[in-house]
Every structure is written in C-alpha cells, then in structure tokens.
Design an enzyme around this catalytic site. Structure first.
Site, PDB file in Angstrom:
ATOM      1  N   SER A 118       0.824  -1.209   0.000  1.00  0.00           N
ATOM      2  CA  SER A 118       0.000   0.000   0.000  1.00  0.00           C
ATOM      3  C   SER A 118       0.854   1.253   0.000  1.00  0.00           C
ATOM      4  O   SER A 118       0.349   2.330  -0.294  1.00  0.00           O
ATOM      5  CB  SER A 118      -0.853   0.038   1.267  1.00  0.00           C
ATOM      6  OG  SER A 118      -1.619  -1.106   1.376  1.00  0.00           O
ATOM      7  N   HIS A 139      -1.066  -2.628  -7.086  1.00  0.00           N
ATOM      8  CA  HIS A 139      -1.818  -2.309  -5.867  1.00  0.00           C
ATOM      9  C   HIS A 139      -3.311  -2.490  -6.115  1.00  0.00           C
ATOM     10  O   HIS A 139      -3.983  -1.605  -6.655  1.00  0.00           O
ATOM     11  CB  HIS A 139      -1.476  -0.866  -5.452  1.00  0.00           C
ATOM     12  CG  HIS A 139      -2.104  -0.434  -4.172  1.00  0.00           C
ATOM     13  ND1 HIS A 139      -2.333   0.887  -3.863  1.00  0.00           N
ATOM     14  CD2 HIS A 139      -2.556  -1.143  -3.097  1.00  0.00           C
ATOM     15  CE1 HIS A 139      -2.884   0.965  -2.669  1.00  0.00           C
ATOM     16  NE2 HIS A 139      -3.034  -0.252  -2.195  1.00  0.00           N
ATOM     17  N   GLU A 151      -3.782   0.152  -8.969  1.00  0.00           N
ATOM     18  CA  GLU A 151      -2.795   1.230  -9.076  1.00  0.00           C
ATOM     19  C   GLU A 151      -1.470   0.559  -9.455  1.00  0.00           C
ATOM     20  O   GLU A 151      -0.959  -0.277  -8.706  1.00  0.00           O
ATOM     21  CB  GLU A 151      -2.702   1.932  -7.705  1.00  0.00           C
ATOM     22  CG  GLU A 151      -2.057   3.281  -7.734  1.00  0.00           C
ATOM     23  CD  GLU A 151      -2.029   3.935  -6.335  1.00  0.00           C
ATOM     24  OE1 GLU A 151      -2.041   3.216  -5.311  1.00  0.00           O
ATOM     25  OE2 GLU A 151      -1.974   5.176  -6.283  1.00  0.00           O
ATOM     26  N   ASN A 189      -3.333   6.020  -1.338  1.00  0.00           N
ATOM     27  CA  ASN A 189      -3.241   6.170   0.119  1.00  0.00           C
ATOM     28  C   ASN A 189      -2.722   7.532   0.559  1.00  0.00           C
ATOM     29  O   ASN A 189      -2.977   7.953   1.684  1.00  0.00           O
ATOM     30  CB  ASN A 189      -2.399   5.044   0.705  1.00  0.00           C
ATOM     31  CG  ASN A 189      -3.211   3.779   0.752  1.00  0.00           C
ATOM     32  OD1 ASN A 189      -4.355   3.799   1.190  1.00  0.00           O
ATOM     33  ND2 ASN A 189      -2.661   2.687   0.252  1.00  0.00           N
TER      34      ASN A 189
HETATM   35  N1  LIG Z   1      -6.047  -4.456   3.644  1.00  0.00           N
HETATM   36  C1  LIG Z   1      -6.235  -3.656   2.630  1.00  0.00           C
HETATM   37  O1  LIG Z   1      -7.326  -3.063   2.450  1.00  0.00           O
HETATM   38  C2  LIG Z   1      -5.126  -3.462   1.609  1.00  0.00           C
HETATM   39  C3  LIG Z   1      -5.434  -2.821   0.408  1.00  0.00           C
HETATM   40  C4  LIG Z   1      -4.450  -2.726  -0.563  1.00  0.00           C
HETATM   41  C5  LIG Z   1      -3.174  -3.229  -0.307  1.00  0.00           C
HETATM   42  N2  LIG Z   1      -2.890  -3.825   0.892  1.00  0.00           N
HETATM   43  C6  LIG Z   1      -1.539  -4.372   1.096  1.00  0.00           C
HETATM   44  O2  LIG Z   1      -1.597  -5.770   0.884  1.00  0.00           O
HETATM   45  C7  LIG Z   1      -0.609  -6.412   1.693  1.00  0.00           C
HETATM   46  C8  LIG Z   1      -1.276  -7.452   2.567  1.00  0.00           C
HETATM   47  O3  LIG Z   1      -2.212  -6.802   3.401  1.00  0.00           O
HETATM   48  P1  LIG Z   1      -3.428  -7.606   4.061  1.00  0.00           P
HETATM   49  O4  LIG Z   1      -4.405  -6.587   4.500  1.00  0.00           O
HETATM   50  O5  LIG Z   1      -3.856  -8.720   3.178  1.00  0.00           O
HETATM   51  O6  LIG Z   1      -2.685  -8.197   5.357  1.00  0.00           O
HETATM   52  P2  LIG Z   1      -3.128  -9.432   6.267  1.00  0.00           P
HETATM   53  O7  LIG Z   1      -2.559  -9.174   7.589  1.00  0.00           O
HETATM   54  O8  LIG Z   1      -4.598  -9.689   6.149  1.00  0.00           O
HETATM   55  O9  LIG Z   1      -2.383 -10.683   5.578  1.00  0.00           O
HETATM   56  C9  LIG Z   1      -0.996 -10.781   5.473  1.00  0.00           C
HETATM   57  C10 LIG Z   1      -0.646 -12.247   5.299  1.00  0.00           C
HETATM   58  O10 LIG Z   1       0.750 -12.349   4.984  1.00  0.00           O
HETATM   59  C11 LIG Z   1       1.231 -13.530   5.589  1.00  0.00           C
HETATM   60  N3  LIG Z   1       2.688 -13.486   5.659  1.00  0.00           N
HETATM   61  C12 LIG Z   1       3.463 -12.774   6.521  1.00  0.00           C
HETATM   62  N4  LIG Z   1       4.758 -13.001   6.257  1.00  0.00           N
HETATM   63  C13 LIG Z   1       4.810 -13.877   5.207  1.00  0.00           C
HETATM   64  C14 LIG Z   1       5.861 -14.511   4.499  1.00  0.00           C
HETATM   65  N5  LIG Z   1       7.132 -14.277   4.799  1.00  0.00           N
HETATM   66  N6  LIG Z   1       5.553 -15.350   3.497  1.00  0.00           N
HETATM   67  C15 LIG Z   1       4.242 -15.597   3.193  1.00  0.00           C
HETATM   68  N7  LIG Z   1       3.202 -15.028   3.835  1.00  0.00           N
HETATM   69  C16 LIG Z   1       3.480 -14.182   4.834  1.00  0.00           C
HETATM   70  C17 LIG Z   1       0.548 -13.557   6.942  1.00  0.00           C
HETATM   71  O11 LIG Z   1       0.547 -14.860   7.504  1.00  0.00           O
HETATM   72  C18 LIG Z   1      -0.869 -13.082   6.560  1.00  0.00           C
HETATM   73  O12 LIG Z   1      -1.726 -14.170   6.252  1.00  0.00           O
HETATM   74  C19 LIG Z   1       0.084  -5.304   2.492  1.00  0.00           C
HETATM   75  O13 LIG Z   1       1.247  -4.925   1.811  1.00  0.00           O
HETATM   76  C20 LIG Z   1      -0.951  -4.195   2.471  1.00  0.00           C
HETATM   77  O14 LIG Z   1      -0.374  -2.933   2.606  1.00  0.00           O
HETATM   78  C21 LIG Z   1      -3.846  -3.961   1.856  1.00  0.00           C
END
Ligand SMILES: NC(=O)c1ccc[n+]([C@@H]2O[C@H](COP(=O)([O-])OP(=O)(O)OC[C@H]3O[C@@H](n4cnc5c(N)ncnc54)[C@H](O)[C@@H]3O)[C@@H](O)[C@H]2O)c1
Length: 296
Positions: A118, A139, A151, A189
């Site tokens: 993000s 993104h 994005e 963001n």
């Molecule tokens: N939540 C949102 O609305 C949103 C929107 C756009 C982008 N993002 C981005 O997407 C990414 C993930 O966010 P999320 O909300 O899904 O987080 P989340 O916490 O729901 O999930 C993250 C997952 O990554 C796993 N993980 C951690 N370390 C790891 C590794 N070394 N190898 C494999 N898996 C691993 C964790 O076990 C977890 O299941 C982040 O970079 C976030 O900034 C989030």
C-alpha cells in the site's frame, strides 16, 4: 502468463487469488501460516457463494475457481512454476525485503515480481533483487474481486515492457489499471489515509462518536462507507503502517498517526480481521444484537 504465485493469503492475498482463479489462471497461494491459508480459502469459498446467490456465477464456476488454487507454506515450493509473483504479505518493510531477496534467489531472473504494498517504496523493494527492472507495484483495492482499480506503480528502474505487461494483464481481469510513480503512499493512500487519520483524530478529540463521524461522511459526502468503517475493513495495523511510511518518507507531521490508532493496534483491535475495531464484528456481539432486536 498462466501461473500466478500469490504470497500471503490474508485480506488481499485471498482476494487476488480468487480474482485470478476465477479468470482461469492457475494460482499458487503461499502463506507461512497454515491458519491464514485455511481462513483465506474459506473466505474465497464464502465470497463465491455470495456471487452464486446473486446469480453472477454458477456452482460449476465456483468449483472451477477453487480447483485453480493450490496452496503452499514455503515460497520456494510455490514459485517453481510461476510466470508472475504477486507479493501480498504483511505491510512491513523488512519482511518484504526478505521475501524479495528470497524470490530473487529462487525465481528465474526474467519473471516479473510484483508487490501489492500500500505504501512501501517499490524502488527500495527492487533494490534487493538481481533484476530491478522486473519489479513493479500492483496495488489492488479491497475487496479485490469487486473493486475495479489497480494502481500500477513504476519503481525507479521498472522497465516499459514490464509496465505494459502488467497493465495488459490487469485489463484481462476486467480491472482498470492506472499508472503512477513511486513516492510514499503513491496516489490512493496519500489521499485516503490523511482522511482516515483525521476521522480518528476527530473521534479522539471527542468531537463526535464513531457512527456520527461515519454518517456525516456517508450522507454528507456520498461516500459508500464511512472512514472509520473503511479503516476497519482495511485493517488498523495496515492503516498505521501506511501512515508511518508517509510520515517517515515525507518527514511531514501531517502524516503522524493519531495516538488512538496507535493504541488500538497495540491492543490488538485491528478491525474486521480481529473481530473488533471501531465497530464490533464478533459473532457473540452479532448474537447479542439480534437478541436485543427481538426483545423489543
Ligand atoms: N487491507 C487492505 O485493504 C489493503 C489494500 C491494498 C493493499 N494492501 C496491502 O496488501 C498487503 C497485505 O495486506 P493484508 O491486508 O492482506 O494483510 P493481512 O494481515 O490480512 O495478511 C498478510 C498475510 O501475509 C502472511 N505473511 C506474513 N509473512 C509472510 C511470508 N514471509 N511469506 C508468506 N506469507 C506471509 C501472513 O501470515 C498473513 O496471512 C500489504 O502490503 C498491504 O499494505 C492492503
């Protein structure tokens, strides 16, 4: 591109896996945490059921989509046959740098490595791989199967060819890719998070309650969801990480996270994924609400 490895089966990873699998791609879904994989697959199945009940897909589509997803707990096993890797792991700089270092060692040099981050610099992520011209930001927005925007973030070294391939691929998913440059928070963001942070600050200052703040923004500004509820859906830990990246990246106090947000994350109130944030999403609370409704 036929085989897409997705790293992380959380909120975003399972949405990305769902979207590619539904379009007929083979998805290699990787998460270090078995529980996250289980939860991710359950979420995908539930979301497909919702689509069936709305009449947008059939039972056969659901079956085919689920069959297109294979799960792994080790990156090196999951990426073997991948044509593209999309990293959607926890928003943490060091964690992502470690993942990309490993990807650079185990993947073919010509494979495109995308990050769904993000806010973390694509240029910084690319700095740890052998071929930084193949690293790009992809993104997706939450919930991925529904939201149209992707994005596309060009790092300092991202090549034109890689950008074009990822723009084209996003279109095959029926998404609208939009190209932006690599600065903290990118575009989405950089604009959204200060609004969410200000909504939290407004609550923290006692100006209004959670529902009042969200109602003002929903009905007054025609936002489909209030900023506090949106923060719950994004994940409060994710919001905090993004604000910190912008705060440090621009050295500007206007991005400093509200102390209430910091406290809530430390207390484990992460929003929908933990069952509680600004609103309560736990099953027990739901049952309590239903009981109250019927007792009236
Ligand atoms: N939540 C949102 O609305 C949103 C929107 C756009 C982008 N993002 C981005 O997407 C990414 C993930 O966010 P999320 O909300 O899904 O987080 P989340 O916490 O729901 O999930 C993250 C997952 O990554 C796993 N993980 C951690 N370390 C790891 C590794 N070394 N190898 C494999 N898996 C691993 C964790 O076990 C977890 O299941 C982040 O970079 C976030 O900034 C989030």
């Amino acid at each position: 591109m036929k085989n897409i490895a997705v790293i992380g089966a959380g909120t975003m990873g399972n949405g990305i896996a769902h979207t590619f699998a539904q379009k007929g791609f083979k998805v290699l879904l990787i998460d270090i945490n078995e529980k996250s994989i289980e939860r991710g697959m359950t979420t995908i199945a539930k979301n497909l059921d919702r689509m069936i009940s709305k009449g947008t897909i059939t039972e056969a589509d659901k079956k085919a989509t689920l069959e297109n997803i294979i799960t792994y707990t080790e990156i090196k096993d999951g990426v073997v046959n991948a044509d593209l890797v999309i990293e959607a792991a926890t928003e943490n700089v060091q964690l992502k740098l470690n993942i990309f270092k490993e990807l650079s060692e185990v993947c073919d040099e010509n494979i495109i490595l995308a990050s769904n981050t993000s806010s973390i610099s694509i240029t910084q992520i690319a700095s740890v791989v052998k071929n930084p011209s193949r690293v790009i930001g992809m993104h997706f927005m939450n919930p991925v199967p529904i939201m149209k925007l992707v994005e596309i973030i060009r790092g300092y070294n991202t090549s034109d060819d890689v950008t074009k391939q990822i723009m084209d691929l996003s279109k095959t998913l029926d998404k609208v890719p939009t190209e932006v440059n690599d600065y903290p928070g990118f575009v989405a963001n950089r604009i959204l998070m200060p609004m969410i942070n200000e909504a939290i600050e407004t609550l923290y200052n006692g100006v209004a309650g959670v529902e009042e703040i969200d109602t003002v923004m929903k009905l007054g500004m025609a936002h489909p969801m209030g900023p506090l509820q949106l923060a719950d859906f994004i994940g409060l830990d994710v919001c905090l990480s993004i604000l910190n990246v912008m705060y440090e990246g621009f050295k500007n106090p206007k991005y400093a996270p509200c102390p209430l947000l910091v406290n809530m994350v430390m207390a484990g109130k992460l929003g929908v994924k933990s069952g509680e944030g600004f609103y309560d999403y736990t099953e027990s609370k739901k049952a309590e609400k239903v009981a109250k409704m019927f007792s009236k």
